[in-house]
Design an enzyme around this catalytic site. Structure first.
Site, PDB file in Angstrom:
ATOM      1  N   LYS A  98      -0.467  26.677  -0.762  1.00  0.00           N
ATOM      2  CA  LYS A  98      -0.078  26.456   0.004  1.00  0.00           C
ATOM      3  C   LYS A  98      -1.062  27.016   1.373  1.00  0.00           C
ATOM      4  O   LYS A  98      -1.647  26.277   2.523  1.00  0.00           O
ATOM      5  CB  LYS A  98       1.275  26.687   1.110  1.00  0.00           C
ATOM      6  CG  LYS A  98       1.498  28.515   0.383  1.00  0.00           C
ATOM      7  CD  LYS A  98       2.401  28.024  -1.064  1.00  0.00           C
ATOM      8  CE  LYS A  98       2.345  29.641  -2.043  1.00  0.00           C
ATOM      9  NZ  LYS A  98       3.695  29.559  -2.222  1.00  0.00           N
ATOM     10  N   GLU A 122       3.804  18.837  -3.185  1.00  0.00           N
ATOM     11  CA  GLU A 122       5.215  19.569  -2.646  1.00  0.00           C
ATOM     12  C   GLU A 122       6.134  19.862  -2.854  1.00  0.00           C
ATOM     13  O   GLU A 122       6.744  21.099  -2.357  1.00  0.00           O
ATOM     14  CB  GLU A 122       5.749  17.244  -3.288  1.00  0.00           C
ATOM     15  CG  GLU A 122       7.537  17.778  -3.535  1.00  0.00           C
ATOM     16  CD  GLU A 122       7.726  17.585  -2.038  1.00  0.00           C
ATOM     17  OE1 GLU A 122       7.793  16.116  -1.764  1.00  0.00           O
ATOM     18  OE2 GLU A 122       8.495  18.340  -0.978  1.00  0.00           O
ATOM     19  N   GLY A 127       8.740  25.090  -2.916  1.00  0.00           N
ATOM     20  CA  GLY A 127       8.978  25.179  -4.532  1.00  0.00           C
ATOM     21  C   GLY A 127       9.333  24.059  -4.976  1.00  0.00           C
ATOM     22  O   GLY A 127       8.960  22.599  -5.044  1.00  0.00           O
ATOM     23  N   ILE A 129      12.201  22.520  -4.059  1.00  0.00           N
ATOM     24  CA  ILE A 129      13.051  21.408  -2.803  1.00  0.00           C
ATOM     25  C   ILE A 129      11.823  20.107  -2.303  1.00  0.00           C
ATOM     26  O   ILE A 129      10.711  20.051  -1.985  1.00  0.00           O
ATOM     27  CB  ILE A 129      13.206  22.023  -1.079  1.00  0.00           C
ATOM     28  CG1 ILE A 129      14.141  23.256  -1.874  1.00  0.00           C
ATOM     29  CG2 ILE A 129      13.975  21.380  -0.215  1.00  0.00           C
ATOM     30  CD1 ILE A 129      14.576  24.340  -0.505  1.00  0.00           C
ATOM     31  N   GLY A 180       8.441  35.831 -11.915  1.00  0.00           N
ATOM     32  CA  GLY A 180       7.489  34.852 -11.712  1.00  0.00           C
ATOM     33  C   GLY A 180       7.344  34.065  -9.928  1.00  0.00           C
ATOM     34  O   GLY A 180       6.336  33.509 -10.339  1.00  0.00           O
ATOM     35  N   ASP A 194       2.655  33.694   3.234  1.00  0.00           N
ATOM     36  CA  ASP A 194       3.198  32.688   2.583  1.00  0.00           C
ATOM     37  C   ASP A 194       3.371  31.769   3.333  1.00  0.00           C
ATOM     38  O   ASP A 194       3.852  30.783   3.603  1.00  0.00           O
ATOM     39  CB  ASP A 194       3.530  33.581   1.143  1.00  0.00           C
ATOM     40  CG  ASP A 194       4.650  32.504   0.444  1.00  0.00           C
ATOM     41  OD1 ASP A 194       3.796  31.755  -0.458  1.00  0.00           O
ATOM     42  OD2 ASP A 194       5.543  31.717  -0.084  1.00  0.00           O
ATOM     43  N   LYS A 198       2.801  28.029   4.995  1.00  0.00           N
ATOM     44  CA  LYS A 198       4.423  27.006   4.187  1.00  0.00           C
ATOM     45  C   LYS A 198       4.708  26.361   5.952  1.00  0.00           C
ATOM     46  O   LYS A 198       4.497  24.526   5.873  1.00  0.00           O
ATOM     47  CB  LYS A 198       5.599  27.707   3.489  1.00  0.00           C
ATOM     48  CG  LYS A 198       4.903  27.958   2.267  1.00  0.00           C
ATOM     49  CD  LYS A 198       6.326  28.585   1.593  1.00  0.00           C
ATOM     50  CE  LYS A 198       5.983  28.942   0.228  1.00  0.00           C
ATOM     51  NZ  LYS A 198       6.990  29.443  -0.796  1.00  0.00           N
TER      52      LYS A 198
HETATM   53  P1  NAP Z   1       0.086  32.871 -10.991  1.00  0.00           P
HETATM   54  O1  NAP Z   1       1.096  33.248 -12.541  1.00  0.00           O
HETATM   55  O2  NAP Z   1      -1.035  33.782 -10.845  1.00  0.00           O
HETATM   56  O3  NAP Z   1      -1.233  31.966 -11.913  1.00  0.00           O
HETATM   57  C1  NAP Z   1      -2.609  31.678 -11.588  1.00  0.00           C
HETATM   58  C2  NAP Z   1      -3.485  30.569 -13.055  1.00  0.00           C
HETATM   59  O4  NAP Z   1      -4.230  30.729 -12.909  1.00  0.00           O
HETATM   60  C3  NAP Z   1      -3.580  31.731 -13.967  1.00  0.00           C
HETATM   61  O5  NAP Z   1      -3.177  30.863 -15.179  1.00  0.00           O
HETATM   62  C4  NAP Z   1      -4.559  32.436 -13.873  1.00  0.00           C
HETATM   63  O6  NAP Z   1      -5.571  32.359 -15.262  1.00  0.00           O
HETATM   64  C5  NAP Z   1      -5.689  30.991 -13.328  1.00  0.00           C
HETATM   65  N1  NAP Z   1      -7.016  31.348 -12.680  1.00  0.00           N
HETATM   66  C6  NAP Z   1      -6.815  32.424 -11.937  1.00  0.00           C
HETATM   67  N2  NAP Z   1      -8.481  32.111 -11.823  1.00  0.00           N
HETATM   68  C7  NAP Z   1      -8.847  31.675 -12.010  1.00  0.00           C
HETATM   69  C8  NAP Z   1     -10.138  30.487 -12.265  1.00  0.00           C
HETATM   70  N3  NAP Z   1     -11.269  31.153 -11.462  1.00  0.00           N
HETATM   71  N4  NAP Z   1     -10.223  29.489 -13.325  1.00  0.00           N
HETATM   72  C9  NAP Z   1      -9.738  28.919 -14.019  1.00  0.00           C
HETATM   73  N5  NAP Z   1      -7.911  30.070 -13.887  1.00  0.00           N
HETATM   74  C10 NAP Z   1      -8.007  30.522 -12.904  1.00  0.00           C
HETATM   75  O7  NAP Z   1       0.294  32.134 -10.438  1.00  0.00           O
HETATM   76  P2  NAP Z   1       1.271  31.092 -10.036  1.00  0.00           P
HETATM   77  O8  NAP Z   1       2.286  31.580  -9.708  1.00  0.00           O
HETATM   78  O9  NAP Z   1       1.398  30.162 -11.488  1.00  0.00           O
HETATM   79  O10 NAP Z   1       1.132  30.117  -9.410  1.00  0.00           O
HETATM   80  C11 NAP Z   1      -0.270  28.968  -8.821  1.00  0.00           C
HETATM   81  C12 NAP Z   1       0.210  29.262  -7.071  1.00  0.00           C
HETATM   82  O11 NAP Z   1       1.014  27.629  -7.245  1.00  0.00           O
HETATM   83  C13 NAP Z   1      -0.223  29.124  -6.564  1.00  0.00           C
HETATM   84  O12 NAP Z   1      -1.234  28.740  -5.535  1.00  0.00           O
HETATM   85  C14 NAP Z   1       0.694  29.539  -5.719  1.00  0.00           C
HETATM   86  O13 NAP Z   1       1.480  30.578  -4.452  1.00  0.00           O
HETATM   87  C15 NAP Z   1       1.789  28.536  -6.135  1.00  0.00           C
HETATM   88  N6  NAP Z   1       2.900  28.618  -6.031  1.00  0.00           N
HETATM   89  C16 NAP Z   1       4.090  29.402  -6.754  1.00  0.00           C
HETATM   90  C17 NAP Z   1       5.428  29.006  -6.920  1.00  0.00           C
HETATM   91  C18 NAP Z   1       5.812  30.228  -7.729  1.00  0.00           C
HETATM   92  O14 NAP Z   1       6.988  29.935  -8.104  1.00  0.00           O
HETATM   93  N7  NAP Z   1       4.767  31.047  -8.705  1.00  0.00           N
HETATM   94  C19 NAP Z   1       5.925  28.543  -5.855  1.00  0.00           C
HETATM   95  C20 NAP Z   1       5.137  27.447  -5.439  1.00  0.00           C
HETATM   96  C21 NAP Z   1       3.849  27.436  -5.484  1.00  0.00           C
HETATM   97  P3  NAP Z   1      -4.745  33.831 -16.560  1.00  0.00           P
HETATM   98  O15 NAP Z   1      -4.112  33.307 -16.814  1.00  0.00           O
HETATM   99  O16 NAP Z   1      -6.113  33.416 -17.146  1.00  0.00           O
HETATM  100  O17 NAP Z   1      -4.969  35.014 -15.303  1.00  0.00           O
HETATM  101  N1  HSE Z   2       6.150  33.164  -3.804  1.00  0.00           N
HETATM  102  C1  HSE Z   2       6.617  32.448  -3.448  1.00  0.00           C
HETATM  103  C2  HSE Z   2       8.147  32.887  -3.050  1.00  0.00           C
HETATM  104  C3  HSE Z   2       6.383  31.258  -4.644  1.00  0.00           C
HETATM  105  O1  HSE Z   2       8.194  33.771  -3.463  1.00  0.00           O
HETATM  106  O2  HSE Z   2       8.635  31.747  -2.752  1.00  0.00           O
HETATM  107  C4  HSE Z   2       7.240  29.746  -3.920  1.00  0.00           C
HETATM  108  O3  HSE Z   2       6.068  29.157  -3.867  1.00  0.00           O
END
Ligand code: NAP
Ligand code: HSE
Length: 407
Positions: A98, A122, A127, A129, A180, A194, A198
């Site tokens: 986002k 999406e 998340g 929804i 997470g 954040d 959104k």
């Molecule tokens: P996360 O757990 O911090 O994972 C980030 C991943 O990206 C890790 O695997 C990391 O590698 C990798 N990474 C970071 N820098 C990199 C680079 N330069 N080259 C290659 N890989 C790299 O984050 P997340 O929670 O999955 O979130 C990811 C995205 O989804 C974000 O934009 C977040 O805002 C969005 N999002 C998250 C959620 C949620 O519930 N968590 C929900 C909706 C959207 P390593 O594992 O090796 O460190």
């Molecule tokens: N950090 C975000 C949240 C992940 O807590 O809503 C989902 O976008």
């Protein structure tokens, strides 16, 4: 069946959920490569083929075999350059980012349009929804002028636990990180960034007007104390981090994120834990509400995987007409000689065509006989070959028609 090849950048909370979802349920999708920061980090995926991992994301965006790049690493750098490179290399994008959409969405969508590629996102808003697709498709006929939403799972989780369990802010934030829900740097969640990213993207598509991130008011939950929560409760309110957007007739948008006292009877006061909710007001629909899990591995993976599948909707393979099997009505004129009908039977037999009915309606003034045959189930290409042979036969004067029977 042609498999759609995807490359995933990021294998954290969301990437892990995507890999598990795709590998367990979708054979039509092939994960070609997964980029991470540290290839030696232990991964919570049973049977993960380690040879898929790379620490060079360029191996994904430059890979000519990959059709879709899934960006789930987060942050602006280097994600922005990687997405741009991927689009320039002809790939579609699915992202959960986002921040990038709010800050660089305009430039990315223009680039994608120019290159005839698609960016789906999406998972980036609320998340699990489904909200982007409904607003862009089935609600498109509406004039939406108001959004009131809970768009951040982490802060809603913290506020709920502080309220219901009397838990401490630090303790619950840690829990949300472990689950997470939180961003890599949770300041993004608790300071309202954040939710701001959104609401900017959501309001842009809902109002069909670009809303700029730097024009909106933002305040997080870090100043909310246990005492505020208790006092609000005594007065009949819940404290929630509300993302809101309104647009007036003149096209001026009031978009903000800040904590609000929400009356206990209001539907948003009862959205708890990691659940998100979005209330849209529009004409002609009226008020409509979406709710569901706003963060976490599997709800987010559901949205990412949905976008991947939407982009890779399989093209059904067409069955060549010659390969179809049908019953046929064949109308022909034969010479009015003994054995003419026998010729039809012989030719059909030569081409594995069984005849189920034969009809002759007397003879014509030109001394030809009008004959109709109905075949059993036969391959179209055999019937066409038989007709060719009939045309060459001196016993058959003319083929009038061939009509397929409905089975
Ligand atoms: P996360 O757990 O911090 O994972 C980030 C991943 O990206 C890790 O695997 C990391 O590698 C990798 N990474 C970071 N820098 C990199 C680079 N330069 N080259 C290659 N890989 C790299 O984050 P997340 O929670 O999955 O979130 C990811 C995205 O989804 C974000 O934009 C977040 O805002 C969005 N999002 C998250 C959620 C949620 O519930 N968590 C929900 C909706 C959207 P390593 O594992 O090796 O460190
Ligand atoms: N950090 C975000 C949240 C992940 O807590 O809503 C989902 O976008």
């Amino acid at each position: 069946m042609k498999k759609i090849k995807i490359g995933i950048i990021g294998l954290g909370t969301v990437g892990t959920g995507v890999v598990k979802t795709i590998s367990n349920f979708w054979d039509s999708i092939e994960i070609t490569k997964i980029a991470v920061r540290d290839i030696n980090k232990p991964r919570n995926i049973e049977g993960l083929d380690k040879s898929l991992l790379t620490d060079k994301a360029e191996e994904i965006v430059d890979n000519p075999d990959i059709d879709i790049v899934v960006e789930v690493m987060g942050g602006v750098n280097p994600a922005l350059d990687l997405i741009k490179k991927a689009i320039n290399n002809g790939k579609h994008i699915v992202t959960a980012n986002k921040e990038i959409l709010a800050k660089h969405g305009e430039e990315l969508f223009l680039l994608a349009k120019e290159k005839n590629r698609v960016i789906l996102y999406e998972a980036a808003i609320a998340g699990g929804i489904p909200i982007i697709m409904p607003v862009k498709t089935i609600l498109r006929a509406n004039k939406i002028n108001k959004i009131a939403a809970i768009l951040n799972g982490t802060t809603n989780y913290i506020l709920t636990k502080m309220d219901k369990d009397g838990a401490s802010y630090d303790e619950v934030l840690k829990e949300a990180q472990e689950l997470g829900y939180a961003e890599a740097d949770p300041t993004g969640d608790v300071e309202g960034f954040d939710a701001a990213y959104k609401i900017v993207t959501l309001a842009t598509i809902a109002f069909n007007k670009r809303i700029k991130i730097n024009g909106i008011y933002r305040e997080g939950i870090t100043k909310i104390t246990d005492k505020d929560i208790k006092l609000a409760k005594e007065l009949g309110y819940k404290i929630k981090l509300i993302a809101s957007a309104k647009i007036d007739e003149a096209g001026r948008a009031d978009v903000r994120v800040h904590p609000m006292l929400v009356p206990e009877g209001h539907v948003l006061a009862n959205i708890n834990n990691v659940t998100n909710a979005i209330m849209l007001t529009g004409k002609p629909v009226g008020e409509i509400m979406f709710t569901g899990p706003g963060a976490g591995e599997f709800p987010t993976a559901s949205s990412v995987a949905g976008d991947i599948l939407a982009l890779s909707a399989e093209e059904a393979e067409n069955v060549e007409i010659g390969e179809t099997e049908n019953r046929y009505y064949i109308s022909l004129n034969t010479t009015d000689n003994p054995g003419s009908i026998g010729v039809i039977g012989t030719i059909c037999g030569n081409h594995k065509i069984n005849l189920t009915d034969i009809l002759q309606k007397g003879t014509n003034p030109d001394s030809t006989a009008e004959v109709v045959v109905i075949t059993g189930l036969s391959k179209e290409k055999n019937v066409k070959e038989a007709l060719k042979e009939m045309k060459k036969s001196s016993a058959i004067v003319k083929i009038n028609n061939l009509i397929r029977l409905m089975n």
